[in-house]
Design a protein around this motif. Structure first.
Motif, PDB file in Angstrom:
ATOM      1  N   LEU A  18       1.312  -1.198   0.025  1.00 40.53           N
ATOM      2  CA  LEU A  18      -0.075  -0.070   0.160  1.00 40.53           C
ATOM      3  C   LEU A  18       0.614   1.353  -0.113  1.00 40.53           C
ATOM      4  N   VAL A  19       0.446   2.264  -0.848  1.00 41.64           N
ATOM      5  CA  VAL A  19       0.990   3.950  -0.960  1.00 41.64           C
ATOM      6  C   VAL A  19      -0.590   4.381  -0.279  1.00 41.64           C
ATOM      7  N   ALA A  20      -0.043   5.144   1.114  1.00 40.05           N
ATOM      8  CA  ALA A  20      -1.168   5.819   1.839  1.00 40.05           C
ATOM      9  C   ALA A  20      -0.458   6.920   2.196  1.00 40.05           C
ATOM     10  N   GLY A  21      -0.862   8.245   2.704  1.00 46.27           N
ATOM     11  CA  GLY A  21      -0.862   9.102   3.328  1.00 46.27           C
ATOM     12  C   GLY A  21      -1.781  10.234   3.240  1.00 46.27           C
ATOM     13  N   GLY A  22      -1.604  11.726   3.424  1.00 45.85           N
ATOM     14  CA  GLY A  22      -2.495  12.901   3.165  1.00 45.85           C
ATOM     15  C   GLY A  22      -3.052  12.855   2.032  1.00 45.85           C
ATOM     16  N   PHE A  23      -3.965  13.796   1.557  1.00 50.10           N
ATOM     17  CA  PHE A  23      -3.965  14.481   0.954  1.00 50.10           C
ATOM     18  C   PHE A  23      -3.226  15.508   0.275  1.00 50.10           C
ATOM     19  N   GLY A  24      -2.867  15.048  -1.599  1.00 54.60           N
ATOM     20  CA  GLY A  24      -1.668  15.631  -2.106  1.00 54.60           C
ATOM     21  C   GLY A  24      -0.186  15.681  -1.318  1.00 54.60           C
ATOM     22  N   ALA A 107       3.416  -1.246   3.236  1.00 57.68           N
ATOM     23  CA  ALA A 107       3.086   0.066   3.340  1.00 57.68           C
ATOM     24  C   ALA A 107       4.466   1.132   3.405  1.00 57.68           C
ATOM     25  N   VAL A 108       3.621   2.262   2.708  1.00 51.92           N
ATOM     26  CA  VAL A 108       4.617   3.352   2.388  1.00 51.92           C
ATOM     27  C   VAL A 108       3.743   4.404   2.447  1.00 51.92           C
ATOM     28  N   VAL A 109       4.523   5.007   4.409  1.00 53.25           N
ATOM     29  CA  VAL A 109       3.575   6.074   4.522  1.00 53.25           C
ATOM     30  C   VAL A 109       4.113   7.784   3.717  1.00 53.25           C
ATOM     31  N   LEU A 110       3.652   8.426   2.072  1.00 55.27           N
ATOM     32  CA  LEU A 110       4.374   9.367   1.952  1.00 55.27           C
ATOM     33  C   LEU A 110       3.783  10.880   2.943  1.00 55.27           C
ATOM     34  N   ALA A 111       4.267  11.316   3.705  1.00 49.26           N
ATOM     35  CA  ALA A 111       4.148  12.428   4.419  1.00 49.26           C
ATOM     36  C   ALA A 111       5.383  13.414   4.082  1.00 49.26           C
ATOM     37  N   ASP A 112       3.898  14.906   3.663  1.00 47.34           N
ATOM     38  CA  ASP A 112       5.195  15.445   3.695  1.00 47.34           C
ATOM     39  C   ASP A 112       5.044  16.668   4.487  1.00 47.34           C
ATOM     40  N   THR A 113       6.403  17.236   4.350  1.00 42.64           N
ATOM     41  CA  THR A 113       7.195  18.381   6.245  1.00 42.64           C
ATOM     42  C   THR A 113       6.369  19.297   6.173  1.00 42.64           C
ATOM     43  N   ARG A 114       5.583  20.131   5.097  1.00 46.60           N
ATOM     44  CA  ARG A 114       4.399  20.936   5.420  1.00 46.60           C
ATOM     45  C   ARG A 114       2.789  20.969   5.944  1.00 46.60           C
ATOM     46  N   LEU A 116       2.612  17.539   7.990  1.00 44.34           N
ATOM     47  CA  LEU A 116       2.944  16.452   8.293  1.00 44.34           C
ATOM     48  C   LEU A 116       1.878  15.738   9.505  1.00 44.34           C
ATOM     49  N   GLU A 117       1.716  16.371  10.074  1.00 47.16           N
ATOM     50  CA  GLU A 117       0.324  15.879  11.104  1.00 47.16           C
ATOM     51  C   GLU A 117      -1.352  15.254   9.975  1.00 47.16           C
ATOM     52  N   ASP A 118      -0.554  15.622   8.943  1.00 47.80           N
ATOM     53  CA  ASP A 118      -1.746  14.573   7.696  1.00 47.80           C
ATOM     54  C   ASP A 118      -1.315  13.039   8.067  1.00 47.80           C
ATOM     55  N   ALA A 119      -0.354  12.861   8.346  1.00 53.37           N
ATOM     56  CA  ALA A 119       0.573  11.125   8.005  1.00 53.37           C
ATOM     57  C   ALA A 119      -0.020  10.871   9.374  1.00 53.37           C
ATOM     58  N   PHE A 120      -0.415  11.407  10.586  1.00 54.33           N
ATOM     59  CA  PHE A 120      -1.093  10.285  11.560  1.00 54.33           C
ATOM     60  C   PHE A 120      -1.654   9.522  11.533  1.00 54.33           C
ATOM     61  N   GLY A 121      -2.699   9.481  10.637  1.00 61.15           N
ATOM     62  CA  GLY A 121      -3.667   8.727  10.472  1.00 61.15           C
ATOM     63  C   GLY A 121      -3.461   7.540   9.374  1.00 61.15           C
ATOM     64  N   SER A 122      -2.143   8.037   8.293  1.00 57.78           N
ATOM     65  CA  SER A 122      -2.519   6.695   8.393  1.00 57.78           C
ATOM     66  C   SER A 122      -0.863   5.804   8.852  1.00 57.78           C
ATOM     67  N   ILE A 123      -0.070   6.604   9.555  1.00 59.19           N
ATOM     68  CA  ILE A 123       0.437   5.814  10.861  1.00 59.19           C
ATOM     69  C   ILE A 123       0.005   5.023  11.436  1.00 59.19           C
ATOM     70  N   ASP A 124      -0.954   5.292  11.947  1.00 63.76           N
ATOM     71  CA  ASP A 124      -1.908   4.583  13.087  1.00 63.76           C
ATOM     72  C   ASP A 124      -2.935   3.749  12.911  1.00 63.76           C
ATOM     73  N   TYR A 125      -3.158   3.725  11.621  1.00 61.85           N
ATOM     74  CA  TYR A 125      -3.953   2.763  10.371  1.00 61.85           C
ATOM     75  C   TYR A 125      -3.124   1.237  10.735  1.00 61.85           C
ATOM     76  N   ASN A 156       6.369  10.889  16.133  1.00 66.35           N
ATOM     77  CA  ASN A 156       6.805  10.009  17.369  1.00 66.35           C
ATOM     78  C   ASN A 156       6.466   8.740  17.805  1.00 66.35           C
ATOM     79  N   LEU A 157       7.315   7.594  16.213  1.00 60.20           N
ATOM     80  CA  LEU A 157       6.984   6.996  15.680  1.00 60.20           C
ATOM     81  C   LEU A 157       8.777   5.966  16.722  1.00 60.20           C
ATOM     82  N   ASP A 158       7.931   4.947  16.300  1.00 58.43           N
ATOM     83  CA  ASP A 158       9.097   3.618  17.117  1.00 58.43           C
ATOM     84  C   ASP A 158      10.419   3.749  15.945  1.00 58.43           C
ATOM     85  N   PRO A 159      11.498   3.435  17.207  1.00 56.47           N
ATOM     86  CA  PRO A 159      12.811   3.925  16.580  1.00 56.47           C
ATOM     87  C   PRO A 159      13.244   2.273  15.326  1.00 56.47           C
ATOM     88  N   HIS A 160      12.143   1.287  15.186  1.00 57.46           N
ATOM     89  CA  HIS A 160      12.448   0.608  14.702  1.00 57.46           C
ATOM     90  C   HIS A 160      11.769   0.501  12.918  1.00 57.46           C
TER      91      HIS A 160
END
Length: 192
Positions: A18-24, A107-114, A116-125, A156-160
Motif C-alpha cells: 500500500l502507498v498511503a498518506g494525506g491529501f496531496g 506499506a509506504v506512508v508518504l509524508a509532506d513536512t509542510r 506532517l500532521e496528515d501522516a498521523f492517520g496512516s501511521i495509526d492505521y 513519535n515513531l517507534d525507532p524500528h
C-alpha cells in the motif's frame, strides 16, 4: 501422454504494497513514477462541492484527487513482482482502506513536512493492524528539508520504523523506498 512441461517458467511471487498518506502528498505520483505498466488511476477533478471539505492549504495547485485507488506494478526479478495500491488521502474515503489493505505485506506512508500532521492517520492505521511500514518524506521543491531523525521524533515513531527522504517524481528515489520497505518487512518478527 503425461508429458512434463519443464520448459514452463514458474510464476513469480507477487506481493501487495500500500502507498498511503494525506491529501496531496504525492501518492499518485509515486505509483505513476515507478510502475512499469500504465497505472490505473482513479483521479477526479476537485469540484465546488469539495470546498471546505478538502483542505488544500499547502497544495493550492492541486486540482484532482484519488477517489478509489491507484494501481501499478513493478517487476523486481523473474521471481518477484510488486503490486502497488495507492489509497485515497481524504478521511471520507477511509472505507476503501480495509479492502485495499487485505493481503498487503507492508506499506509506504508518504509524508509532506509542510503538512506532517496528515501522516498521523496512516501511521495509526498501520500500527493498529501490526502491518510493517516505512515513512517516506516527499521532499517538495521549496519546502524545508528535515532529517529523518527529526521526522521520526515529530511523528513519535517507534525507532524500528524506517524514515527516508525521497522525491516521488524520481524513479531511483522510489526504488530506494521500496527496497527499504522490503528489508523492513523481511526483518520484522513473524507472527507465531
Amino acid at each position: 501422454m503425461g508429458s512434463e512441461h519443464s520448459d514452463v517458467a514458474p510464476l513469480p511471487a507477487a506481493f501487495k504494497i500500500l502507498v498511503a498518506g494525506g491529501f496531496g502528498v504525492g501518492k499518485t505520483t509515486l505509483v505513476d513514477t515507478i510502475s512499469e505498466i500504465a497505472p490505473l488511476l482513479t483521479e477526479e477533478y476537485l469540484t465546488d462541492e469539495s470546498v471546505g471539505v478538502d483542505d488544500v492549504s499547502g497544495v493550492e495547485g492541486k486540482n484532482t484527487t484519488t477517489v478509489a485507488l491507484d494501481f501499478g506494478r513493478i517487476t523486481i526479478s523473474a521471481e518477484l513482482v510488486l503490486y502497488l495500491f495507492g489509497t485515497p488521502g481524504q478521511q471520507r474515503f477511509a472505507f476503501v482502506w480495509d479492502e485495499l489493505a487485505h493481503g498487503a505485506i507492508g506499506a509506504v506512508v508518504l509524508a509532506d513536512t509542510r503538512r506532517l500532521e496528515d501522516a498521523f492517520g496512516s501511521i495509526d492505521y498501520f500500527e493498529q493492524r501490526g502491518m510493517p511500514f516505512v515513512v517516506a518524506v516527499n521532499c517538495f521543491d521549496g519546502a524545508k528539508v528535515y532529517q529523518p531523525d527529526e521526522v521520526e521524533q515529530a511523528l513519535n515513531l517507534d525507532p524500528h520504523v524506517p524514515v527516508r527522504l525521497c522525491d516521488a517524481r524520481r524513479r531511483d528515489s522510489v526504488k530506494e523506498i521500496l527496497v527499504a520497505l522490503l528489508e523492513h518487512v523481511m526483518s520484522a518478527p513473524q507472527p507465531a
